[in-house]
Design a protein around this motif. Sequence first.
Motif, PDB file in Angstrom:
ATOM      1  N   PRO A  89    -168.921  93.797  41.651  1.00 13.24           N
ATOM      2  CA  PRO A  89    -168.493  92.718  42.198  1.00 13.24           C
ATOM      3  C   PRO A  89    -167.466  92.706  42.436  1.00 13.24           C
ATOM      4  O   PRO A  89    -166.367  91.810  42.236  1.00 13.24           O
ATOM      5  CB  PRO A  89    -169.323  91.422  42.786  1.00 13.24           C
ATOM      6  CG  PRO A  89    -169.066  90.897  41.487  1.00 13.24           C
ATOM      7  CD  PRO A  89    -169.797  91.904  40.895  1.00 13.24           C
ATOM      8  N   VAL A  90    -166.684  93.931  42.600  1.00 10.55           N
ATOM      9  CA  VAL A  90    -165.417  94.681  42.224  1.00 10.55           C
ATOM     10  C   VAL A  90    -164.603  95.491  42.878  1.00 10.55           C
ATOM     11  O   VAL A  90    -166.014  96.301  43.496  1.00 10.55           O
ATOM     12  CB  VAL A  90    -165.405  95.296  40.693  1.00 10.55           C
ATOM     13  CG1 VAL A  90    -163.532  95.879  40.790  1.00 10.55           C
ATOM     14  CG2 VAL A  90    -165.469  94.126  39.170  1.00 10.55           C
ATOM     15  N   ILE A  97    -160.980  91.452  42.072  1.00  9.01           N
ATOM     16  CA  ILE A  97    -159.871  92.319  43.189  1.00  9.01           C
ATOM     17  C   ILE A  97    -159.723  92.976  42.116  1.00  9.01           C
ATOM     18  O   ILE A  97    -158.538  92.768  41.020  1.00  9.01           O
ATOM     19  CB  ILE A  97    -158.881  92.519  44.252  1.00  9.01           C
ATOM     20  CG1 ILE A  97    -159.749  90.989  44.747  1.00  9.01           C
ATOM     21  CG2 ILE A  97    -157.919  92.951  44.994  1.00  9.01           C
ATOM     22  CD1 ILE A  97    -158.103  90.487  46.050  1.00  9.01           C
ATOM     23  N   GLY A  98    -159.782  94.713  42.004  1.00  8.02           N
ATOM     24  CA  GLY A  98    -159.655  95.216  40.317  1.00  8.02           C
ATOM     25  C   GLY A  98    -157.774  96.089  41.169  1.00  8.02           C
ATOM     26  O   GLY A  98    -158.407  96.957  42.313  1.00  8.02           O
ATOM     27  N   VAL A  99    -156.647  96.165  40.792  1.00 12.04           N
ATOM     28  CA  VAL A  99    -156.129  97.131  41.118  1.00 12.04           C
ATOM     29  C   VAL A  99    -156.293  97.985  39.916  1.00 12.04           C
ATOM     30  O   VAL A  99    -155.642  97.388  38.651  1.00 12.04           O
ATOM     31  CB  VAL A  99    -154.645  96.342  40.826  1.00 12.04           C
ATOM     32  CG1 VAL A  99    -153.252  96.567  41.800  1.00 12.04           C
ATOM     33  CG2 VAL A  99    -155.090  95.053  42.000  1.00 12.04           C
ATOM     34  N   PRO A 100    -155.801  99.504  39.944  1.00 12.11           N
ATOM     35  CA  PRO A 100    -155.360 100.668  39.516  1.00 12.11           C
ATOM     36  C   PRO A 100    -153.839 101.022  39.519  1.00 12.11           C
ATOM     37  O   PRO A 100    -153.345 100.228  40.010  1.00 12.11           O
ATOM     38  CB  PRO A 100    -156.124 101.736  39.957  1.00 12.11           C
ATOM     39  CG  PRO A 100    -155.708 101.503  42.039  1.00 12.11           C
ATOM     40  CD  PRO A 100    -155.883 100.090  41.351  1.00 12.11           C
ATOM     41  N   MET A 101    -153.551 101.005  37.641  1.00 10.89           N
ATOM     42  CA  MET A 101    -152.197 101.037  37.505  1.00 10.89           C
ATOM     43  C   MET A 101    -152.005 102.473  37.249  1.00 10.89           C
ATOM     44  O   MET A 101    -153.123 102.881  36.687  1.00 10.89           O
ATOM     45  CB  MET A 101    -152.621 100.474  35.707  1.00 10.89           C
ATOM     46  CG  MET A 101    -151.988  98.255  36.213  1.00 10.89           C
ATOM     47  SD  MET A 101    -151.273  98.213  36.804  1.00 10.89           S
ATOM     48  CE  MET A 101    -151.334  97.535  38.835  1.00 10.89           C
ATOM     49  N   ILE A 103    -160.277  86.682  41.522  1.00  2.00           N
ATOM     50  CA  ILE A 103    -158.811  87.005  40.298  1.00  2.00           C
ATOM     51  C   ILE A 103    -158.883  88.308  40.982  1.00  2.00           C
ATOM     52  O   ILE A 103    -159.325  89.052  41.136  1.00  2.00           O
ATOM     53  CB  ILE A 103    -160.029  87.315  38.890  1.00  2.00           C
ATOM     54  CG1 ILE A 103    -161.062  85.508  38.518  1.00  2.00           C
ATOM     55  CG2 ILE A 103    -159.555  87.920  38.107  1.00  2.00           C
ATOM     56  CD1 ILE A 103    -161.931  85.693  37.518  1.00  2.00           C
ATOM     57  N   ILE A 104    -157.483  88.444  40.464  1.00  2.00           N
ATOM     58  CA  ILE A 104    -157.114  89.921  40.545  1.00  2.00           C
ATOM     59  C   ILE A 104    -156.548  90.440  39.059  1.00  2.00           C
ATOM     60  O   ILE A 104    -156.092  89.809  38.247  1.00  2.00           O
ATOM     61  CB  ILE A 104    -155.466  90.195  41.611  1.00  2.00           C
ATOM     62  CG1 ILE A 104    -155.908  90.051  42.664  1.00  2.00           C
ATOM     63  CG2 ILE A 104    -154.971  91.616  41.203  1.00  2.00           C
ATOM     64  CD1 ILE A 104    -154.749  89.332  43.312  1.00  2.00           C
ATOM     65  N   SER A 122    -158.282 103.501  30.782  1.00  2.10           N
ATOM     66  CA  SER A 122    -160.336 103.519  31.525  1.00  2.10           C
ATOM     67  C   SER A 122    -160.357 102.625  33.024  1.00  2.10           C
ATOM     68  O   SER A 122    -161.344 102.428  33.251  1.00  2.10           O
ATOM     69  CB  SER A 122    -161.063 103.288  30.483  1.00  2.10           C
ATOM     70  OG  SER A 122    -160.312 102.126  29.811  1.00  2.10           O
ATOM     71  N   ALA A 123    -159.975 101.378  32.955  1.00  2.00           N
ATOM     72  CA  ALA A 123    -159.346 100.154  33.600  1.00  2.00           C
ATOM     73  C   ALA A 123    -161.123  99.605  33.568  1.00  2.00           C
ATOM     74  O   ALA A 123    -161.483  99.128  34.435  1.00  2.00           O
ATOM     75  CB  ALA A 123    -159.340 100.831  34.969  1.00  2.00           C
ATOM     76  N   ALA A 124    -161.250  99.156  31.971  1.00  2.00           N
ATOM     77  CA  ALA A 124    -162.375  98.479  32.055  1.00  2.00           C
ATOM     78  C   ALA A 124    -162.334  96.813  32.239  1.00  2.00           C
ATOM     79  O   ALA A 124    -163.549  96.019  32.625  1.00  2.00           O
ATOM     80  CB  ALA A 124    -162.890  98.143  30.695  1.00  2.00           C
ATOM     81  N   LEU A 125    -161.022  96.399  32.833  1.00  2.00           N
ATOM     82  CA  LEU A 125    -161.181  94.805  32.545  1.00  2.00           C
ATOM     83  C   LEU A 125    -161.374  94.439  34.003  1.00  2.00           C
ATOM     84  O   LEU A 125    -161.819  93.612  33.921  1.00  2.00           O
ATOM     85  CB  LEU A 125    -159.553  94.426  32.845  1.00  2.00           C
ATOM     86  CG  LEU A 125    -158.814  93.203  32.945  1.00  2.00           C
ATOM     87  CD1 LEU A 125    -159.446  92.425  31.014  1.00  2.00           C
ATOM     88  CD2 LEU A 125    -157.348  93.223  33.197  1.00  2.00           C
ATOM     89  N   PRO A 126    -160.847  94.822  35.341  1.00  2.00           N
ATOM     90  CA  PRO A 126    -161.931  94.426  36.262  1.00  2.00           C
ATOM     91  C   PRO A 126    -164.011  94.025  36.049  1.00  2.00           C
ATOM     92  O   PRO A 126    -164.300  93.041  36.653  1.00  2.00           O
ATOM     93  CB  PRO A 126    -161.747  95.447  37.234  1.00  2.00           C
ATOM     94  CG  PRO A 126    -160.165  96.325  37.305  1.00  2.00           C
ATOM     95  CD  PRO A 126    -160.675  95.808  35.586  1.00  2.00           C
ATOM     96  N   GLY A 127    -163.926  95.373  35.411  1.00  2.00           N
ATOM     97  CA  GLY A 127    -165.601  95.039  35.571  1.00  2.00           C
ATOM     98  C   GLY A 127    -165.576  94.023  34.194  1.00  2.00           C
ATOM     99  O   GLY A 127    -167.265  93.448  34.711  1.00  2.00           O
TER     100      GLY A 127
END
Length: 110
Positions: A109-110, A84-88, A61-62, A68-73
């Motif tokens: 695991p991000v 895979i966390g992608v900062p916008m 999952i990307i 705050s970029a909470a979505l990947p966590g």
Amino acid sequence: MNCEVGIILGSETDADTMSFCENKLSELGIKHIRIVASAHRNPELVRKWTREAYPAGIKVIIAAAGMSAALPGVVAAQTSLPVIGVPMKSDLLGLDSLLSISQMPKGVPV
């Protein structure tokens, strides 16, 4: 779904930035799906989609998110799939997003 990669965007405004990723996956022949769901505004949709990802055949999952970029966590807390966390780019030119994603607690695991 029958896709290998799931892309989840925190906002529709992230679509332009992530189009490069989607184009590259298509170019490589990798099946993918995209959904827009905010960890803050649509937590139940994020939870449901993430939990259904593995049974649907998604292997990674990307998660793209700003501020705050909470979505990947949040996504990583709901699945054992790699995330895979992608900062916008956001208020602080994306530095706030990058720091939020890269400072996940041990074991996330991000």
